[in-house]
Design a protein around this motif. Structure first.
Motif, PDB file in Angstrom:
ATOM      1  N   UNK A 182      32.940  89.325  78.123  1.00 58.35           N
ATOM      2  CA  UNK A 182      33.746  90.400  77.745  1.00 58.35           C
ATOM      3  C   UNK A 182      33.538  91.583  78.321  1.00 58.35           C
ATOM      4  N   UNK A 183      33.609  93.212  77.651  1.00 61.11           N
ATOM      5  CA  UNK A 183      33.340  94.237  77.956  1.00 61.11           C
ATOM      6  C   UNK A 183      31.742  94.350  77.112  1.00 61.11           C
TER       7      UNK A 183
ATOM      8  N   UNK B  37      31.104  96.104  69.413  1.00 59.23           N
ATOM      9  CA  UNK B  37      31.050  97.131  69.463  1.00 59.23           C
ATOM     10  C   UNK B  37      31.705  97.655  67.948  1.00 59.23           C
ATOM     11  N   UNK B  38      32.223  96.476  67.655  1.00 61.46           N
ATOM     12  CA  UNK B  38      32.546  96.757  65.886  1.00 61.46           C
ATOM     13  C   UNK B  38      30.978  97.162  65.330  1.00 61.46           C
TER      14      UNK B  38
ATOM     15  N   UNK C 263      45.796  87.389  76.927  1.00 60.63           N
ATOM     16  CA  UNK C 263      44.021  87.705  76.870  1.00 60.63           C
ATOM     17  C   UNK C 263      44.142  88.913  75.545  1.00 60.63           C
ATOM     18  N   UNK C 264      43.041  88.312  74.623  1.00 60.46           N
ATOM     19  CA  UNK C 264      42.613  89.245  73.776  1.00 60.46           C
ATOM     20  C   UNK C 264      41.582  90.496  73.812  1.00 60.46           C
ATOM     21  N   UNK C 265      42.693  91.252  73.085  1.00 59.11           N
ATOM     22  CA  UNK C 265      42.205  92.663  73.477  1.00 59.11           C
ATOM     23  C   UNK C 265      41.181  93.313  73.098  1.00 59.11           C
TER      24      UNK C 265
ATOM     25  N   UNK D 244      36.242  95.923  73.634  1.00 57.64           N
ATOM     26  CA  UNK D 244      34.653  96.204  72.730  1.00 57.64           C
ATOM     27  C   UNK D 244      35.109  96.012  71.358  1.00 57.64           C
ATOM     28  N   UNK D 245      36.100  96.409  70.643  1.00 57.20           N
ATOM     29  CA  UNK D 245      36.162  96.711  69.880  1.00 57.20           C
ATOM     30  C   UNK D 245      36.996  95.352  68.564  1.00 57.20           C
TER      31      UNK D 245
END
Lengths: 711, 221
Positions: free
Chosen positions: A267-268, A273-274, A655-657, A662-663
């Protein structure tokens, strides 16, 4: 001293010591992607397998030959490919390759493959191929091919020693395509092919091959002239995710290709980054919370504050209740993809907000107003385990999972402004790879609303206004003996350019332990309106779920208004049946969530054309939410009545966004590549079927992403 | 220059008012305010237009809360963190943009919202080696993989005294003993640095967090 000098001092401190470079040198030489979009050289395959789970898209071609290929490494040894190409006409094809042996010190990698094994078979060929890496930068490939790959320098099929029948290759395709061509596999003349790849440096690779494909079809139908079996090429890989190729092919053609590679396991950012969660508060140490919620008014105030605090982290509190030393909390997570992460965050908020006499938290994640499961956590475990190594496993071992069919908590929490939600967005609707047009698409504006009568009873609707596109160019999809369930889909909203996409009320319920229900009434989808009912049996700890669905629907008018219509009898719909077309359809379904990440679904029942049959689906789901799957439907409609494609089948991707951004978000982006939408084997496309809603909140799913509990 | 503006914009000194009360036994109504400031990053949004105080010893003394100056080396970021939670042996510090760092007795045991977080760590043996002036020990680190799995990495480490050094942190001199901890496993090796005062407090340090993030450097202000 100023901030500047101090910050400088700190970074100086950081910089003046040699930095660790922990990443291991990754010396894997990945597959070269051929013009067919599969691991190969230029047109010929190799036995190299891409990384497990890798997804790639290749666009390439030479002369008038154009190919777009979507590939997925289904298993460490098994690759699958879907291709849309222009040969002498637009054509769809499927390939599969299985790696029989990994490369050893002496033994080459060996693979067996089927090219275009389904449908009309314009690229139909089979091969066995071996690839050996010599030193670190040279890869040599040799193989034997049948079908098109046996058409240059072909010799009598060696498999003829088994059965003389192997020596001739029959035409096994049916006129409408879509069926497996197993009758011609490995039959007819065979020929050798081969080639070399030389890695000049990390970015550049030189290619040369001897192609055993004579391009007979192209020579016959589009005047292609092949003057040499030798092809040459070069690939440039400026980054991990892209590979560009240039070729000199068949003695006189210039070719180009571009391949884009995605690895779903990367992933990103790994952990996202949440915002940081609220830390655990340890009782007796500077805790804000009250000693207890002794009186009803203290409880009411406490629950009110809890609701407000949960809302700051994106959770909606539905209700809470104190029973002895236990606090039960029912809430909805609309922000975090992984329900386990939401549970971890809610639990930490509870350590801050719950009165100090509470020892146990009972969390009941809910969606669409119904509780999905109950997760019981010990407050002491949370206090003790936070930020320790192994905390994730330990909290999972100690958590208790159960059904949550019980009554609502005693104190309900009303969220302001939750009742009415609306939005206006641009939309893009694409349909890909039909028989005439590679891409059809519309762009426009979509207005949508949702009105909540109760948390589990919601009215929703969508209106669309098209601004531009070519979806209204009604193609000549041939009539069949079936009612026009999907084949006239392009007519919907074509004249006015706008209409009601859907407008319905959905009611979700928990009729009993392990049971979930849904009733949807209204204009359920673009083509049909009516009533859809569903019940699902899914014990929280079970990997098996069973469902039943019963729908009574009628066909909607082409103007996407409130009316219904009869079915069309001819291709331009000037002749119709007498009565409005209505149908009783329904299915019984079985779902099984395998522990290895695969998920199977079988639906048996009656489809919208009144045909009876079954749909089989298999998805591979990554623990981070990526899904790649395929499905097909077989019904009692004969292939010739079904029309092009013979039966309904497709490939789907979700695809999970949060993977990309990243958030945190629960949103996903999905794509569906299916055969031409026709009338046989069509199911109602109703919003909010139960299984995927329920499953996310069950431990079989939560344990897959439990690593996010402390995130 | 980006570093300065980042530091100044952080403006945590003025944002501290919101974060301060947590952990000091205030009423529960402040919980929401605190949660908001942590979870929505509102402290940062509110703080940005505020006057930008210079980082001086006087400003530090005037602040309501303790401060930690933190840099993520690979990002070139520098930020001021204040404590949001104090529990036995561990303090969680949070930056204006929502990244948190948890320290147990000065050792980094967790980060959140950094993108490549350390989810939890066993550092007690390492801290003992530091307290006793050197020795060998192992460390265990939990990291979250791209597939949402926890991967536990174990490192073998040696802690050794390096030299006595007097360092200056915002106008104040600290007489410290500098220690060097070298750790490795089959994939990674890293070196942590500690500047420890005579009472055993780590006032300046560089510690490994994760492969994706690299080192974190902090100073106690």
């Amino acid at each position: 001293m100023s901030a500047f000098t101090k910050s400088f001092a700190l970074t100086h401190l950081a910089a003046c010591v040699v930095l660790a470079s922990p990443a291991v040198a990754d010396d894997d030489w990945r597959a070269t992607y051929s013009l067919f979009g599969t691991p190969g050289i230029i047109d010929m395959p190799t036995a190299v397998a891409p990384k497990d789970g890798e997804i790639s898209a290749t666009i390439g071609g030479f002369g008038t030959t154009q190919r777009a290929t979507f590939s997925f490494q289904l298993l460490p040894r098994l690759s699958g490919n879907f291709r849309y190409s222009y040969i002498d006409t637009f054509d769809r094809s499927f390939d599969a390759q299985y790696q029989l042996a990994y490369e050893g010190d002496i033994r080459p990698a060996i693979a067996i493959g089927l090219r275009d094994f389904l449908g009309t078979g314009r690229y139909s060929s089979e091969y066995i191929v071996a690839t050996k890496t010599i030193g670190s930068d040279l890869r040599v490939t040799g193989g034997i091919g049948w079908g098109r790959l046996g058409s240059v320098g072909g010799f009598t099929n060696p498999l003829g020693v088994i059965d003389a029948g192997f020596e001739t290759r029959p035409d096994d395709s049916v006129s409408t395509g879509g069926t497996i061509l197993s009758g011609q596999f490995f039959r007819g003349d065979a020929a050798f092919f081969g080639g070399v790849e030389w890695r000049v440096n990390d970015e550049w690779t030189l290619l040369a091959e001897y192609s055993s494909d004579a391009y007979t079809r192209e020579e016959r139908l589009i005047g292609f002239e092949r003057t040499s079996p030798l092809n040459f090429g070069v690939t440039w890989e400026p980054d991990d995710w892209v590979q560009l190729g240039g070729y000199y092919a068949y003695g006189n053609q210039i070719g180009l290709s571009a391949t884009f590679v995605i690895d779903p396991t990367e992933p990103a950012t790994d952990s996202g980054f949440g915002p940081a969660p609220l830390p655990v508060a340890v009782r007796g140490e500077n805790v804000i919370a009250a000693a207890s919620w002794a009186t009803p008014s203290e409880q009411a105030t406490g629950v009110d504050i809890l609701g407000q605090v949960l809302a700051t982290d994106g959770f909606r509190l539905l209700g809470a209740e104190v029973q002895g030393t236990s606090l039960r909390v029912r809430y909805e997570n609309s922000k975090f993809r992984a329900e386990s992460q939401a549970i971890g965050r809610v639990a930490r908020i509870l350590t801050q907000a719950a009165p100090q006499n509470i020892d146990t938290f009972v969390l009941e994640p809910s969606r669409r107003g119904i509780a999905l499961s109950s997760v019981t956590l010990s407050r002491g475990d949370l206090e003790r385990l936070e930020n320790t190594a192994g905390a994730s496993d330990r909290i999972y071992e100690r958590a208790l999972f159960a059904d949550a069919a019980g009554p609502d908590p005693a104190i309900t929490y009303e969220t302001e402004n939750a009742a009415f939600l609306w939005g206006v967005y641009p939309y893009l609707e694409l349909s890909l790879f039909d028989g005439e047009q590679p891409v059809r698409g519309d762009v426009g504006i979509e207005a949508t609303f949702q009105y909540e009568l109760r948390p589990n009873i919601v009215a929703a609707g969508t209106f669309r206004q098209r601004i531009g596109g070519n979806r209204d160019e009604i193609g000549s999809i041939g009539v069949s003996t079936l009612p026009d369930i999907r084949r006239s889909g392009l007519r919907y909203g074509a004249e006015s350019g706008n209409g009601i996409e859907n407008l319905f009320v959905a009611w979700y319920g928990r009729p009993g332990r392990d049971l979930y229900s849904r009733v949807s009434v209204g204009y359920l989808e673009r083509n049909f309106g009516g009533i859809s009912t569903e019940v699902l049996w899914k014990p929280t700890t079970s990997r098996l779920a069973l469902g039943a669905e019963l729908n009574y629907v009628a066909q909607r008018d082409f103007d996407l208004g409130f009316g219904f219509r009869p079915s069309c009898l001819n291709s331009d719909c000037t002749d119709t049946s007498d009565d409005i077309y209505d149908v009783l359809s329904g299915h019984v379904s079985a779902y099984y969530d395998f522990e290895n990440g695969f998920q199977a679904q079988v639906d048996v029942g009656r489809y919208l054309a009144g045909d009876w049959g079954a749909t089989f689906a298999l998805d591979r789901e990554f623990d981070n939410g990526w899904k790649v799957g395929a499905y097909f439907t077989l019904t009692d409609v004969p292939f010739e009545d079904f029309g092009e494609g013979s039966f309904d089948k497709g490939i789907r991707l979700e695809i999970p966004l949060d993977w990309a951004l990243g958030t945190p978000t629960r949103d996903t982006s999905s794509a569906n590549l299916q055969s031409l939408a026709r009338d046989g084997g069509a199911r109602l496309s109703v919003d909010g079927r139960l299984y995927n809603i329920v499953r996310d909140g069950h431990p079989s799913q939560m344990q897959d992403n439990w690593g996010r509990f402390w995130r | 220059m980006a570093l300065i503006s980042r530091l100044l914009c952080a403006g945590v000194l003025s944002g501290l008012a919101a974060c301060g009360p947590l952990g000091q036994g205030a009423t529960s109504s402040t919980l929401k305010t605190v949660a908001e400031s942590i979870l929505s990053g509102e402290a940062a949004a509110n703080a940005q237009p505020a006057p930008q105080p210079a980082l001086t010893r006087a400003a530090i003394e005037a602040a309501d809360a303790d401060l930690l100056l933190v840099s993520l080396v690979s990002r070139g970021s520098v930020d001021l963190l204040s404590p949001v939670s104090t529990r036995p042996g561990a303090v969680t510090w949070i930056s204006s943009d929502g990244v948190s760092v948890s320290l147990r007795d000065g050792m980094v045991v967790a980060t959140r919202a950094s993108g490549f977080d350390l989810m939890g760590a066993d550092t007690d043996a390492a801290r003992r080696s530091l307290t006793t002036g050197g020795g060998s020990h192992s460390r265990r680190y939990d990291v979250l993989t791209g597939l949402d799995q926890i991967e536990t990495d174990t490192y073998q480490c040696d802690m050794a005294f390096d030299k006595a050094e007097t360092i200056t942190i915002v106008e104040r001199d600290f007489a410290t003993r500098k220690f060097r901890e070298t750790c490795e496993n089959d994939r990674v090796n890293f070196t942590n640095l500690y500047w420890v005062t005579s009472n055993g407090q780590i006032v300046q340090t560089r510690q490994f967090v994760s492969i994706g993030l690299g080192y974190l450097v902090y100073q106690r202000l």
